[in-house]
Design a protein around this motif. Structure first.
Motif: not given
Length: 282
Positions: A202-222
């Protein structure tokens, strides 16, 4: 009394020292204080304990506003867990009204707080209640005093400068009608519930329009724990990093990797990452 005019070499030295001082400041994470960015779900005591330890015995203010219940008691959004683990000064603070959030009376409990914890729900509700108010400034002041800001699920995403899943209609729209978070991590977008809810692409939906951003996502309990530009993972599962590169414990020379704009990799508990360099620290 007349003072001597600085020489060119002295001016160059002062300029160099100033540049070196500013270069030492974090470029992504907070200049002071620390962050605990949690992917949601049921949390292990160790994650709450991370916040308690960093609060150093000071008051912990819990913000449940993202959940949009009619009212909240003093056990909401993890407050009871902090108390169970020994935190003696825990207070739930809430309003949906930005006019209330902009008053001195409302922010009074935040003025000596050592920690702020944002509960889960929908992150845009935190924006609607607190953005641009004295309360938002008081949240940031906790970091500026060397305190800790943490949060789970919505309370994770709000810590980025770009507000992932900030649409008021559905959380399946990654670039929605609210796109500005509280910005404790600059030029960053944060997702949550990553593996449990199948959100790894899903993060790629953001990076398509804001490619300069650093994206990260954490799983539950992490969680990703951040001090300046230094980050490390704690908890039971993984955080995914979307920085245009790739890292693996077994290397990547023989791997068939996708293009840079479709690539990510995972870090687990104990792994370290430099947010400014966008590199794993091995």
């Amino acid at each position: 009394m007349r003072f001597p005019t600085p020489t060119l070499s002295a001016l160059l030295l002062l300029t160099s020292q100033s540049t070196m001082a500013s270069a030492a400041d974090p470029v992504v994470g907070p200049v002071k204080g620390s962050l605990v960015v949690v992917g949601g779900g049921t949390l292990s005591d160790s994650i709450y304990q991370e916040v308690i330890t960093r609060a150093k015995g000071g008051p912990i203010i819990v913000i449940p506003t993202a959940d949009e219940l009619p009212t909240y008691d003093q056990n909401a959004a993890g407050a009871s867990s902090f108390r169970r683990l020994g935190a003696s000064n825990v207070r739930v603070l809430h309003t949906y009204d930005p006019k209330v959030a902009d008053t001195d009376a409302f922010i009074a409990p935040l003025l000596n707080a050592s920690a702020v914890w944002f509960g889960g729900g929908r992150q845009w509700r935190l924006v609607d209640a607190y953005a641009g108010t004295k309360t938002e400034a008081a949240f940031k002041a906790v970091l500026d005093r060397g305190g800790v800001i943490g949060g789970s699920s919505a309370g994770a995403s709000i810590q980025g400068s770009f507000l992932a899943r900030g649409d008021t209609q559905t959380n399946q729209i990654l670039v929605g009608d609210h796109t500005v978070g509280f910005g404790y991590l600059r030029n960053v977008a944060i997702d949550q519930h990553l593996l449990v809810r199948g959100r790894i692409f899903d993060m790629f939906d953001i990076l398509k329009v804001r490619p300069e951003l650093l994206g990260f996502g954490c799983d539950e309990n992490t969680a990703l724990v951040v001090d300046g530009d230094d980050a490390h993972v704690i908890g039971a599962s993984y955080c995914a990093i979307y920085d245009g590169g790739f890292w693996s414990r077994e290397g990547s020379d023989e791997k068939n990797l996708p293009p840079k704009d479709r690539i990510f990799y995972f870090l687990r508990a104990g792994d370290k990452y430099n947010l400014a360099a966008r590199k794993v620290v091995e």
